[in-house]
Design a protein around this motif. Structure first.
Motif, PDB file in Angstrom:
ATOM      1  N   MET A   1       3.986   9.942   2.909  1.00 50.56           N
ATOM      2  CA  MET A   1       2.874   9.123   2.405  1.00 50.56           C
ATOM      3  C   MET A   1       1.565   9.569   3.037  1.00 50.56           C
ATOM      4  O   MET A   1       0.549   9.715   2.350  1.00 50.56           O
TER       5      MET A   1
ATOM      6  N   ARG B   1      -3.901   0.625  -3.218  1.00 52.52           N
ATOM      7  CA  ARG B   1      -4.185   1.549  -2.109  1.00 52.52           C
ATOM      8  C   ARG B   1      -4.828   2.835  -2.623  1.00 52.52           C
ATOM      9  O   ARG B   1      -5.820   3.315  -2.092  1.00 52.52           O
TER      10      ARG B   1
ATOM     11  N   GLY C   1       0.773  -1.220   0.000  1.00 51.61           N
ATOM     12  CA  GLY C   1       0.000   0.000   0.000  1.00 51.61           C
ATOM     13  C   GLY C   1       0.805   1.270   0.000  1.00 51.61           C
ATOM     14  O   GLY C   1       0.244   2.357   0.018  1.00 51.61           O
ATOM     15  N   ALA C   2       2.161   1.162  -0.043  1.00 52.97           N
ATOM     16  CA  ALA C   2       2.972   2.379  -0.096  1.00 52.97           C
ATOM     17  C   ALA C   2       4.197   2.132  -0.964  1.00 52.97           C
ATOM     18  O   ALA C   2       4.668   1.007  -1.075  1.00 52.97           O
ATOM     19  N   TRP C   3       4.700   3.194  -1.582  1.00 56.03           N
ATOM     20  CA  TRP C   3       5.950   3.106  -2.333  1.00 56.03           C
ATOM     21  C   TRP C   3       7.058   2.693  -1.364  1.00 56.03           C
ATOM     22  O   TRP C   3       7.047   3.110  -0.193  1.00 56.03           O
ATOM     23  N   SER C   4       8.031   1.923  -1.848  1.00 55.54           N
ATOM     24  CA  SER C   4       9.050   1.442  -0.913  1.00 55.54           C
ATOM     25  C   SER C   4       9.946   2.588  -0.465  1.00 55.54           C
ATOM     26  O   SER C   4      10.469   2.576   0.635  1.00 55.54           O
ATOM     27  N   GLY C   5      10.121   3.594  -1.299  1.00 56.17           N
ATOM     28  CA  GLY C   5      11.039   4.675  -0.943  1.00 56.17           C
ATOM     29  C   GLY C   5      10.372   5.887  -0.314  1.00 56.17           C
ATOM     30  O   GLY C   5      11.039   6.864   0.001  1.00 56.17           O
ATOM     31  N   VAL C   6       9.068   5.833  -0.130  1.00 57.61           N
ATOM     32  CA  VAL C   6       8.358   7.010   0.385  1.00 57.61           C
ATOM     33  C   VAL C   6       8.548   7.094   1.900  1.00 57.61           C
ATOM     34  O   VAL C   6       8.612   6.074   2.591  1.00 57.61           O
TER      35      VAL C   6
ATOM     36  N   TYR D   1       3.921  -3.328  -4.989  1.00 61.63           N
ATOM     37  CA  TYR D   1       3.818  -2.894  -3.601  1.00 61.63           C
ATOM     38  C   TYR D   1       2.388  -2.522  -3.203  1.00 61.63           C
ATOM     39  O   TYR D   1       2.169  -2.029  -2.108  1.00 61.63           O
ATOM     40  N   GLY D   2       1.430  -2.745  -4.089  1.00 64.80           N
ATOM     41  CA  GLY D   2       0.041  -2.447  -3.727  1.00 64.80           C
ATOM     42  C   GLY D   2      -0.275  -0.962  -3.662  1.00 64.80           C
ATOM     43  O   GLY D   2      -1.292  -0.574  -3.098  1.00 64.80           O
ATOM     44  N   VAL D   3       0.601  -0.106  -4.235  1.00 61.27           N
ATOM     45  CA  VAL D   3       0.344   1.333  -4.188  1.00 61.27           C
ATOM     46  C   VAL D   3      -0.875   1.672  -5.036  1.00 61.27           C
ATOM     47  O   VAL D   3      -1.743   2.459  -4.631  1.00 61.27           O
TER      48      VAL D   3
END
Lengths: 312, 254
Positions: free
Chosen positions: A102, B101, A92-97, B96-98
């Protein structure tokens, strides 16, 4: 068609969802009243997430109907989405954020978001605000995902396994927050496979197994509050007819339920005399008790009785 | 501080949502070292290398080396951002499911796409500034039509972005990463980006039909003589339509 304002928060009617051969949700009915915390409890693979994702508009019902806040999550998705908050189980989030970046981003997508710093503070995210998502601990990621679900000030939140991977302190903080949501008028639907979580938080619990609701009620109703139970587990399988002979020794005021070939449950006004009777019976049957517990009937017992299996 | 959680739902105006999304996409892209390498460092190295190399080995060019190569390097920069970077970023967003989401947020899918496109254009503007500055320092004197260059860039972005999204929407993230980089390298070497299609001899007719060749030729035409390259624009438009149709049919949000 009910009036949208007075309709229940969630109304699922005869929902069927299949993945190939496997039936994930099997004619499931579910109703969530506004302003409550409702727990959907069941083991992994019971159909909890699929049901939730249908309510969130991710999946179209294959059969049956789903209404959320009186709206069709598929056809009226755009009207519905700003009004609900969603906490997904994975990702549910970018890995680098960065964590707060976020949260700020999702806040900006809403018209009247919560104060980002206050929310982060409340969830203990203040210290890791500049940490990239991939370097947050599992518990921190969970708390951030919960914050993302709440920041838009929704009327209804769906939280999927909200406390998975959290330490005890974070679990308590999360429970307090969910209770405050209810107090402030937000409806909460949570899935969990933790009995204690459902028992402590929920106004109403729906127990799901193999895609169906097998029991619904308040925690007190489900556990028939105050009833005692004795759980007996033995080291090797009971001889044939053993449960019947135990029932005969105990008399009619107690009820013997076979859970498996090595465990059974005795429900009713049990006391220390009952324990003595059970011990004597074990000796007579030449079975060795591995554990013999007298206690209040718990949701775990309810689930065992209903399904013959443990939850976790 | 007490937190008032009472409901007050509502989406922000679409414009603000798109701007927020574009800002986020741009920031994340610029924060990523590999992406930055692809976006700025490689094109600058190619430009400087080509100009110095041409002088040294005495390539027979019809114009000065820096004028010859700068339009192609700009085309390379557009390709790297709108195809490779976009595909890789989108592939990992799926992983990543972004995207899932954001699918539960007030941001509609068109808003997400607009945000991505706006983010691409912002990064491309940055690339153009850097590359043009280096080219001018090397003595670049374009005979340019700005409108023709803009049309070429926008059409090239549309063609490559739709193809990039197609790749990201059907392949897993790692496969997207590999495919997007491989295609970039192949087109850099043989796609008539930096060198004109006419330099490819009998294969030139084929490279003219590639999105890379068409974008390179369109920018060369716009920056060499200020002319509109209608044929190359048509090729880019066709790629954009084909890519968009493929993406619309196949893209999986999860």
């Amino acid at each position: 068609m009910p009036d949208a304002a007075s309709s229940p928060a969630v109304e699922v009617t005869r929902l069927v969802m299949r993945y190939g051969e496997k039936t994930a949700v099997d004619h499931l009915d579910l109703r969530v009243e506004r302003g409550t915390i409702t727990a959907v409890l069941g083991p992994n693979g019971a159909g909890k997430t699929t049901t939730l994702e249908t309510c969130e508009g991710y999946r179209a019902p294959q059969q049956g109907t789903v209404r959320v806040l009186g709206l069709d999550p598929q056809r009226e998705r755009r009207a519905l989405l700003p009004r609900i908050g969603v906490m997904l189980q994975d990702g549910g989030a970018w890995s680098g954020v960065r964590a707060l970046e976020m949260l700020r981003h999702v806040a900006r997508l809403h018209a009247h978001p919560l104060d980002v710093d206050a929310l982060a503070d409340r969830l203990g995210l203040g210290d890791c605000g500049r940490t990239p998502y991939r370097r947050l601990s599992g518990g921190q990621q969970q708390r951030l995902k919960l914050a993302l679900a709440l920041v838009g000030r929704p009327e209804l939140v769906f939280v999927d396994e909200p406390t998975a991977g959290m330490d005890p302190a974070a679990r308590r903080t999360t429970w307090e927050l969910l209770r405050q949501l209810r107090a402030d008028g937000v409806t909460v639907v949570l899935t969990t496979h933790h009995m204690d979580e459902a028992e402590r938080l929920a106004d109403l619990i729906h127990i799901i197994d193999r895609g169906r609701v097998i029991a619904s009620g308040t925690p007190l109703q489900l556990t028939r509050g105050g009833t005692s139970t004795i759980r007996l587990v033995v080291t090797k399988p009971f001889p044939a007819g053993a449960p019947d002979s135990l029932q005969a020794s105990l008399g009619g005021h107690l009820e013997v339920t076979t859970i498996s070939d090595v465990s059974l449950l005795i429900t009713g006004p049990a006391d220390s005399t009952t324990l003595a009777v059970v011990s004597a019976w074990c000796e007579e049957q030449r079975v060795l008790p591995e554990s013999l517990n007298l206690g209040q009937r718990t949701l775990e017992d309810v689930f065992l009785e209903l399904t013959g299996r443990g939850l976790s | 501080m007490t937190l008032d959680l009472s409901p007050r739902p509502g989406g922000a105006p679409l414009g603000s949502q798109v701007l927020a999304q574009a800002g986020m996409e741009t920031r994340l892209l610029l924060r990523n070292g590999e992406q930055l390498l692809l976006a700025v460092v490689i094109p600058v190295v190619v430009l400087v290398g080509a100009v110095l190399g041409a002088d040294r080995i005495g390539l027979d060019l019809s114009r000065r080396a820096v004028d010859e190569f700068t339009p192609g390097v700009l085309a390379l920069a557009v390709m790297s951002t709108s195809f490779t970077s976009l595909a890789i970023a989108t592939g990992f967003e799926r992983r990543y499911g972004v995207i899932k989401r954001l699918g539960a947020s007030p941001l509609p899918r068109t808003g997400l796409l607009l945000g991505k496109v706006l983010g691409l254009l912002l990064v491309e503007a940055l690339q153009v500034v850097v590359i043009a500055a280096v080219a001018l320092a090397l003595g670049w004197r374009p005979d340019a039509s700005l409108p023709a260059a803009l049309v070429s860039t926008v059409l090239g972005t549309a063609a490559f972005a739709s193809l990039g999204l197609f790749v990201a929407g059907v392949l897993r993230a790692e496969a997207t990463l590999a495919a997007a980089n491989l295609v970039y390298l192949l087109l850099l070497a043989g796609g008539a980006v930096v060198l004109p299609s006419s330099a490819y001899g009998s294969a030139g007719g084929f490279t003219r039909l590639l999105p890379s060749g068409a974008l390179g030729d369109a920018l060369r035409s716009a920056l060499w003589s200020g002319e509109a390259a209608w044929g190359a624009w048509l090729v880019l438009a066709v790629w954009a339509v084909v890519g968009a149709a493929l993406t619309a049919r196949t893209f999986q949000w999860e």
